[in-house]
Design an enzyme around this catalytic site. Sequence first.
Site, short mmCIF file in Angstrom:
data_model
loop_
_atom_site.label_atom_id
_atom_site.label_comp_id
_atom_site.label_asym_id
_atom_site.label_seq_id
_atom_site.Cartn_x
_atom_site.Cartn_y
_atom_site.Cartn_z
N CYS A 37 -4.95 -5.00 6.90
CA CYS A 37 -4.07 -5.77 6.02
C CYS A 37 -4.63 -7.14 5.69
O CYS A 37 -4.72 -7.53 4.51
CB CYS A 37 -2.68 -5.89 6.65
SG CYS A 37 -2.57 -6.84 8.19
N HIS A 102 1.30 -8.67 9.95
CA HIS A 102 1.03 -7.89 8.75
C HIS A 102 1.06 -8.83 7.55
O HIS A 102 1.74 -9.87 7.58
CB HIS A 102 2.07 -6.78 8.58
CG HIS A 102 1.74 -5.83 7.46
ND1 HIS A 102 0.54 -5.16 7.40
CD2 HIS A 102 2.43 -5.46 6.35
CE1 HIS A 102 0.52 -4.40 6.31
NE2 HIS A 102 1.65 -4.58 5.66
N HIS A 114 -0.29 -3.69 -0.26
CA HIS A 114 -0.80 -4.05 1.06
C HIS A 114 -1.56 -2.87 1.65
O HIS A 114 -1.32 -1.71 1.33
CB HIS A 114 0.35 -4.46 1.99
CG HIS A 114 1.42 -3.42 2.17
ND1 HIS A 114 2.12 -3.24 3.34
CD2 HIS A 114 1.92 -2.47 1.32
CE1 HIS A 114 3.00 -2.26 3.22
NE2 HIS A 114 2.90 -1.77 1.99
#
Length: 213
Positions: A37, A102, A114
Amino acid sequence: MSFSIDAAINYMYKLRSQGVTYSMDGSRIGTDGTADCSGAVYAALRAGGMPSAGWVLNTESMHNWLLANGWQRVADNSDWNAQRGDVFIWGKIGDSAGAGGHTGIFVDHDNIIHCNYAHNGVSINNHDAYWAADGCPYFYAYRYAGAQEADQGDDTDMDLSKLTSLAPVTAYGVAWITNPNGAALWDNTGKVIKRLPYGTSWVVRSRRQQGSA
């Protein structure tokens, strides 16, 4: 320094189209076919014009890098009016390293692009739904406040999912449909002539025309 949010988001779409898979152990930025990520977001922001940090950032180190390079923190576990280009980081500072955090980029008010484990690669999802499914972690959001590079028209991707009424189209380039529900292409009588699925693209020619999506 000038920065292009569209170029950054387009880089995320590029990773997605290349079928990059999720891994925290590879290049992290897609060069070996894998990314995570924070590596994907870092590479995307670099593609948009952000300066090098000297190494591939993670969700912990990304905060200070953003603040030092023209970004403002617009949310600290608080409501905000999200917009295209906002970067979110989940996980409280000090506890967000590795799998504890994240990050991704908003493509519009509701949806994010993402690189994530659940989809084993880059996907577009509703932010709030994904955040809730992850247990509503502590979050931050950042927005670029510096000078942005203007669209050039000939090679810049355009988001037709935001067109809501008939309007003359004079720009041209590749149009991406980023609305998860897709978009409808109408003629000047109001009839739907084509439905454009989410994730697809089509070419807008450089002539004046009428339409909406």
